[in-house]
Design a protein around this motif. Structure first.
Motif, PDB file in Angstrom:
ATOM      1  N   GLN A  61      41.815  48.230  53.439  1.00 22.30           N
ATOM      2  CA  GLN A  61      43.029  48.846  52.894  1.00 22.30           C
ATOM      3  C   GLN A  61      44.301  48.316  53.566  1.00 22.30           C
ATOM      4  OE1 GLN A  61      44.764  51.419  54.773  1.00 22.30           O
ATOM      5  NE2 GLN A  61      45.913  52.546  53.209  1.00 22.30           N
ATOM      6  N   THR A  79      41.196  56.839  44.623  1.00 21.62           N
ATOM      7  CA  THR A  79      40.782  56.407  45.959  1.00 21.62           C
ATOM      8  C   THR A  79      39.280  56.187  46.074  1.00 21.62           C
ATOM      9  OG1 THR A  79      42.640  57.638  46.887  1.00 21.62           O
ATOM     10  CG2 THR A  79      40.904  56.999  48.408  1.00 21.62           C
ATOM     11  N   ASN A  81      45.175  44.680  52.239  1.00 23.29           N
ATOM     12  CA  ASN A  81      45.129  44.472  50.788  1.00 23.29           C
ATOM     13  C   ASN A  81      44.083  43.420  50.410  1.00 23.29           C
ATOM     14  OD1 ASN A  81      47.303  46.275  50.397  1.00 23.29           O
ATOM     15  ND2 ASN A  81      48.773  44.639  50.842  1.00 23.29           N
ATOM     16  N   LEU A  97      45.929  47.864  48.309  1.00 21.05           N
ATOM     17  CA  LEU A  97      45.411  49.098  48.904  1.00 21.05           C
ATOM     18  C   LEU A  97      43.992  49.453  48.460  1.00 21.05           C
ATOM     19  CD1 LEU A  97      48.633  51.316  48.619  1.00 21.05           C
ATOM     20  CD2 LEU A  97      47.815  50.074  50.633  1.00 21.05           C
ATOM     21  N   PRO A  98      43.036  48.545  48.609  1.00 21.85           N
ATOM     22  CA  PRO A  98      41.665  48.858  48.193  1.00 21.85           C
ATOM     23  C   PRO A  98      41.021  49.865  49.138  1.00 21.85           C
ATOM     24  CG  PRO A  98      41.681  46.792  49.378  1.00 21.85           C
ATOM     25  CD  PRO A  98      43.128  47.212  49.257  1.00 21.85           C
ATOM     26  N   THR A  99      40.237  50.786  48.576  1.00 26.65           N
ATOM     27  CA  THR A  99      39.598  51.817  49.379  1.00 26.65           C
ATOM     28  C   THR A  99      38.122  52.023  49.088  1.00 26.65           C
ATOM     29  OG1 THR A  99      40.487  53.423  47.807  1.00 26.65           O
ATOM     30  CG2 THR A  99      41.693  53.142  49.880  1.00 26.65           C
ATOM     31  N   TRP A 129      38.472  50.510  55.120  1.00 28.31           N
ATOM     32  CA  TRP A 129      38.408  51.903  54.671  1.00 28.31           C
ATOM     33  C   TRP A 129      36.981  52.297  54.293  1.00 28.31           C
ATOM     34  CZ3 TRP A 129      42.709  55.043  54.670  1.00 28.31           C
ATOM     35  CH2 TRP A 129      42.586  56.280  54.047  1.00 28.31           C
ATOM     36  N   ALA A 182      36.252  46.989  51.631  1.00 25.77           N
ATOM     37  CA  ALA A 182      37.597  47.272  51.151  1.00 25.77           C
ATOM     38  C   ALA A 182      38.512  47.451  52.364  1.00 25.77           C
ATOM     39  CB  ALA A 182      37.600  48.529  50.288  1.00 25.77           C
ATOM     40  N   THR A 184      41.449  52.184  44.511  1.00 27.71           N
ATOM     41  CA  THR A 184      42.601  51.908  45.364  1.00 27.71           C
ATOM     42  C   THR A 184      43.426  53.172  45.604  1.00 27.71           C
ATOM     43  OG1 THR A 184      44.215  51.455  43.609  1.00 27.71           O
ATOM     44  CG2 THR A 184      42.748  49.636  44.241  1.00 27.71           C
ATOM     45  N   GLN A 185      44.364  53.052  46.523  1.00 26.92           N
ATOM     46  CA  GLN A 185      45.377  54.091  46.728  1.00 26.92           C
ATOM     47  C   GLN A 185      46.672  53.734  46.003  1.00 26.92           C
ATOM     48  OE1 GLN A 185      45.542  54.367  51.050  1.00 26.92           O
ATOM     49  NE2 GLN A 185      44.304  56.225  51.018  1.00 26.92           N
ATOM     50  N   ARG A 198      46.131  56.773  42.131  1.00 24.80           N
ATOM     51  CA  ARG A 198      45.345  56.926  43.357  1.00 24.80           C
ATOM     52  C   ARG A 198      43.867  57.222  43.097  1.00 24.80           C
ATOM     53  NH1 ARG A 198      47.522  57.815  48.228  1.00 24.80           N
ATOM     54  NH2 ARG A 198      45.958  59.410  48.700  1.00 24.80           N
TER      55      ARG A 198
END
Length: 392
Positions: free
Chosen positions: A355, A81, A358, A383-385, A339, A353, A47-48, A79
């Protein structure tokens, strides 16, 4: 592990039952209900997220029911990411970079499962070889991990020991170049991919509008420019991620500012690239809101998958005999700002994901046609990435 609040009620992964994403929503709307247990394959979500209660989350894919279930916070990190699983060991690697603190060096963290509830413990960390660590990939045997560092425009190679720990980069390379857009005032390495022969590293650079090619010497752990060190793309294209055909002949580049797949044929002896095709994944966008994101090739090499933000779609493309692509499907990603995504190791599922909403969404994949079908309910994660499955 931190608890998750739902409708004033504490939902803890320590309760021994993993709660399905759709049923969690019902708890908020209709009060307590009996949840079905979720059994299946564990996976992790980068995630971020930043601050307390944020980092990497553990979740579960129940293939029998076709649902995703949240297990809980696996590791509190700043983060993380991009996450990547070791190809043969049950270890997770994370590119961690504290953007708010404007750190001058990114980090690569190695995490090992600890306990029965998806928790992870950091067992090793090392400099990523630059600032803004944003992407990772392994060599085939898991003896080296490669990094893309966005803010510094560098790529690095870190040795991986027999126990999975990492140490300082043995080599770093600096991309050069700029582009016409505001985000292109300096080079920004955005992805890394090693070819099937383990000899050439491809580094798409969003700031330079180039796809850089570096020769990799596994014995020395070194990167040097290839005989043809880069290919240029039209100004303002913004190269983002690369996916390689498993047979080593074709390279698929996804650009961000122009949501386009660029198909190249690779000379496996020199690393040189010849452009075969460019195919748009999104519509023309004068407002500059539709952007390319992720790209991947199925393990059998028959299909290429992409995500396009703004239109928020997942594209499916059949690979012709000459390596060029033909679109066979374009479906909504099930959320906003897809993302990235990850194909399940068995090829039957694809997880996205999203982002901007969510959420993580699940698709069934038809291995014969390559087509996708939405399954289950979205999983709510901040904020999944990125998504990764550990080796068993």
């Amino acid at each position: 592990m931190n608890n998750n609040k739902s409708g004033g009620m504490m939902i803890s992964p320590r309760m021994g039952v993993h709660w399905c994403a759709g049923l969690l929503s019902m708890l908020v709307l209709a009060g307590p209900v009996a949840a079905q247990p979720c059994e299946g394959t564990d996976f992790y979500i980068g995630t971020q997220g930043s601050g307390p209660g944020q980092g990497i989350f553990a979740a579960r894919l129940d293939e029998r029911q076709g649902i995703l279930c949240l297990v809980g916070l696996a590791a509190e990190l700043e983060r993380p990411t991009w996450i990547e699983a070791h190809p043969t060991r049950p270890l997770l690697y994370a590119a961690s970079d504290d953007k708010a603190a404007n750190e001058t060096r990114g980090r690569v963290l190695v995490l090992r499962p600890a306990g029965d509830e998806g928790r992870l413990t950091v067992i090793s960390s090392a400099d990523s070889g630059g600032a803004g660590a944003t992407h990772l990939t392994f060599d085939a045997k898991g003896k080296a991990i490669f990094t893309a560092n966005f803010r510094s425009g560098t790529a690095g190679v870190l040795p991986v020991a027999s126990d999975g720990t990492v140490s300082a980069p043995t080599s770093t390379v600096q991309n050069v170049g700029t582009g016409p857009k505001p985000r292109q005032t300096s080079p920004h390495a955005h992805g890394v991919a090693l070819d099937a022969g383990g000899k050439y590293l491809f580094v798409p650079d969003l700031g330079a509008d180039k796809l850089f090619v570096y020769r990799y010497d596994a014995g020395q752990g070194s990167l040097v420019p290839a005989a043809e060190p880069s290919v240029s793309l039209p100004p303002g294209t913004g190269p983002r991620h690369v996916a390689l055909h498993p047979k080593g002949r074709y390279v698929y580049l996804m650009s961000e500012f122009s949501p386009v797949i660029w198909v190249y044929r690779q000379d496996t002896k020199t690393g040189g690239l010849t452009l075969l095709q460019s195919i748009a994944t999104g519509t023309d966008d004068e407002a500059d809101t539709i952007k390319g994101a992720e790209i991947a090739v199925s393990t059998d090499g028959r299909f290429v998958y992409t995500s396009t933000r703004g239109e928020d779609t997942i594209g499916v493309y059949a690979v012709r005999r000459d390596g060029t692509l033909q679109e066979v499907q374009r479906v909504p990603s099930g959320g906003k700002v897809p993302w990235s995504f990850r194909l399940h190791p068995n090829g039957k599922w694809l997880l996205v994901a999203n982002q901007g909403s969510n959420s993580v969404t699940l698709f069934r994949r038809n291995a014969r046609s390559g087509k996708l079908e939405p399954a289950g309910q979205p999983l709510t994660v901040n904020l999944p990435t990125s998504v990764a499955f550990l080796a068993r």
